[in-house]
Design an enzyme around this catalytic site. Sequence first.
Site, short mmCIF file in Angstrom:
data_model
loop_
_atom_site.label_atom_id
_atom_site.label_comp_id
_atom_site.label_asym_id
_atom_site.label_seq_id
_atom_site.Cartn_x
_atom_site.Cartn_y
_atom_site.Cartn_z
N ASP A 117 -22.47 56.77 120.73
CA ASP A 117 -21.67 57.54 121.68
C ASP A 117 -20.23 57.04 121.79
O ASP A 117 -19.61 57.12 122.84
CB ASP A 117 -22.32 57.54 123.08
CG ASP A 117 -23.72 58.11 123.06
OD1 ASP A 117 -23.98 58.97 122.19
OD2 ASP A 117 -24.54 57.71 123.88
N HIS A 141 -23.51 64.42 118.81
CA HIS A 141 -22.09 64.23 118.50
C HIS A 141 -21.30 65.43 119.01
O HIS A 141 -21.51 66.56 118.57
CB HIS A 141 -21.89 64.07 116.98
CG HIS A 141 -22.56 62.84 116.44
ND1 HIS A 141 -22.41 62.42 115.15
CD2 HIS A 141 -23.36 61.91 117.03
CE1 HIS A 141 -23.10 61.31 114.96
NE2 HIS A 141 -23.69 60.99 116.09
P1 GDP Z 1 -20.78 60.29 119.44
O1 GDP Z 1 -22.26 60.25 119.55
O2 GDP Z 1 -20.21 59.00 118.96
O3 GDP Z 1 -20.26 61.45 118.64
O4 GDP Z 1 -20.22 60.48 120.93
P2 GDP Z 1 -20.79 61.51 122.05
O5 GDP Z 1 -20.37 62.89 121.69
O6 GDP Z 1 -22.23 61.28 122.31
O7 GDP Z 1 -20.03 60.97 123.33
C1 GDP Z 1 -18.64 60.84 123.37
C2 GDP Z 1 -18.09 61.65 124.56
O8 GDP Z 1 -16.74 61.31 124.74
C3 GDP Z 1 -18.08 63.15 124.31
O9 GDP Z 1 -18.29 63.80 125.53
C4 GDP Z 1 -16.68 63.43 123.78
O10 GDP Z 1 -16.24 64.75 124.04
C5 GDP Z 1 -15.89 62.45 124.60
N1 GDP Z 1 -14.66 61.93 123.96
C6 GDP Z 1 -14.44 61.58 122.67
N2 GDP Z 1 -13.21 61.04 122.52
C7 GDP Z 1 -12.65 61.04 123.75
C8 GDP Z 1 -11.39 60.58 124.25
O11 GDP Z 1 -10.53 60.05 123.54
N3 GDP Z 1 -11.17 60.75 125.60
C9 GDP Z 1 -12.09 61.33 126.43
N4 GDP Z 1 -11.80 61.44 127.73
N5 GDP Z 1 -13.29 61.76 125.98
C10 GDP Z 1 -13.56 61.61 124.67
P1 IMO Z 2 -25.30 58.86 118.63
O1 IMO Z 2 -25.39 59.21 117.17
C1 IMO Z 2 -26.65 56.29 121.91
C2 IMO Z 2 -30.63 54.48 121.44
C3 IMO Z 2 -31.60 54.90 122.50
C4 IMO Z 2 -32.48 53.66 122.55
C5 IMO Z 2 -32.56 53.23 121.11
C6 IMO Z 2 -33.78 53.73 120.37
O2 IMO Z 2 -25.11 60.02 119.53
O3 IMO Z 2 -24.32 57.77 118.84
P2 IMO Z 2 -34.53 56.07 119.37
O4 IMO Z 2 -34.57 57.44 119.98
O5 IMO Z 2 -33.65 55.98 118.18
O6 IMO Z 2 -35.89 55.52 119.15
O7 IMO Z 2 -33.89 55.14 120.52
O8 IMO Z 2 -31.40 53.76 120.49
N1 IMO Z 2 -29.97 55.58 120.70
C7 IMO Z 2 -28.72 56.02 120.96
N2 IMO Z 2 -27.85 55.67 121.94
N3 IMO Z 2 -26.30 57.20 120.97
C8 IMO Z 2 -27.14 57.52 119.97
O9 IMO Z 2 -26.79 58.29 118.94
C9 IMO Z 2 -28.43 56.96 119.96
N4 IMO Z 2 -29.51 57.09 119.15
C10 IMO Z 2 -30.43 56.23 119.61
O10 IMO Z 2 -30.94 55.14 123.72
O11 IMO Z 2 -31.81 52.63 123.24
MG MG Z 3 -23.79 60.60 120.98
#
Ligand code: GDP
Ligand code: IMO
Ligand code: MG
Length: 434
Positions: free
Chosen positions: A16, A52
């Site tokens: 994330d 993502h």
């Molecule tokens: P990922 O799993 O690494 O792709 O990240 P996620 O999508 O799960 O979580 C990242 C969150 O941060 C999302 O809600 C994005 O829209 C938000 N995000 C990404 N870059 C930025 C940033 O530079 N500023 C802010 N405020 N939000 C961001």
């Molecule tokens: P993205 O790609 C954040 C974490 C879960 C848990 C551990 C094991 O969006 O960054 P699983 O379901 O894989 O057996 O869970 O890994 N986890 C993540 N946390 N972002 C993710 O993916 C995650 N994928 C798994 O919260 O701690």
């Molecule tokens: Mg994510």
Amino acid sequence: MIKQFIDFLLGLRWGDEGKGKWASYLLCLFVKEKKRKYKAIVKANGGSNSGHTQEHEGKKFVGHILPSGALFPWITLLIGGGVVFDPVKFKKERDELKKMGIDISNRIFIAHNTILASPFEPFIDKALEYCKSGEKIGTTGSGIGPALASDKYRNGLRMFYLFREDFTAKKNELFKMQKNLLLKFYDEYGYKADINLVDHAETLWIQAIEEISAEWICDMSEKIMELSEDGDILVEGSQGFMLDVDWGDYPFVTSSSTIPTVLCSSLGIPHTAIRNVYGVIKPYETKVGGGPFPYRMDAENEELFRKAANEFGATTGRPRSCGWLDIPTLNRAIKITGTNKIFISKMDICPVEKMKVFVGCKKDYMHGFSEITVGDLVSEEVPGWKNDTPVANLLHHDNFINRISGHLKTDECRVEIVAVGTGPNSSDYKEVFI
Ligand code: GDP
Ligand code: IMO
Ligand code: MG
């Protein structure tokens, strides 16, 4: 010498970090002669545990199974052999995109050896967690661990089975075994999966696989080589280094690798084709599941960050725990993944006067990681940028960035910070020159 046409985009922390957003940034890049740089994006690992987020020109899409390129019609979407493919989630994502006026059916390819998730694996995942003594892993319950375990047992399903005559027999054999396993969890541990939900999941699964076209299935190694004639290939990692099955805090990890060389092997591409490894971080940390998190913020600061940055899981909606950035494990992640370029997301977020950064540990940090307490950690304070105007903001960002940059082991890794995020949209960034 082999052409270097592969760039990786990885999370360096607990997932994330904003990978989806930086995928948008990279996919929109132009190179000389107004040519777009990338031809395709490949999802290399994970599955419905990952989420993502992309926001581009007024459209928002959260991909779990699809790689982060659906909003860009010039990009071919590839799902690699290391992915746990949930057909129901895949259908849902396609349907959602259709509603947005985006049809991906002519630009999606799935590796023949991609793991086809069964509808029972999420239930097994939850049962395993339920039966576990001690601290729970905090799995997303998407069935990733059981799917990868079935694969290693060699009784799992892979995409190519779908188009073979013995598919039904193979599928029935696996389903029977997994249903029996669920019954055993009930008999021995009292874990009761809701039978209506289990049956419903099976029905949805059968409907969803009907929609998978044989034309989408490919030899990924060949496909990537073919596409690379028209542009570079971006490989998108799921999760982050701290959740890596080998290098994370086992057992509080996901079940797959997050390391580029391992992912190259599952995609059928030589690691010598890697040019850049882009690693994504935030100015602070977040974590969703269980396990140690010694540099977690106090409750008050955590609440400030969670609110300011909306730190709730894109997959499960769970509140993310927030902590201060930890440089030693970041340096380790950079070294082991071979990261040479860094994106820092969420530099628009700073709800406090002073940021804290952990820069070392009084103990043998790496090997005794799980036993570390806050008292063992060495931290520094860095001025925050809470009350600044957007322009002055950037100056303070530079302060923070310079400080972080100074702590990165550039002699070992030659790493540079490329850009920082200033919002969730693909155009919300500032390039960094230091
Ligand atoms: P990922 O799993 O690494 O792709 O990240 P996620 O999508 O799960 O979580 C990242 C969150 O941060 C999302 O809600 C994005 O829209 C938000 N995000 C990404 N870059 C930025 C940033 O530079 N500023 C802010 N405020 N939000 C961001
Ligand atoms: P993205 O790609 C954040 C974490 C879960 C848990 C551990 C094991 O969006 O960054 P699983 O379901 O894989 O057996 O869970 O890994 N986890 C993540 N946390 N972002 C993710 O993916 C995650 N994928 C798994 O919260 O701690
Ligand atoms: Mg994510």
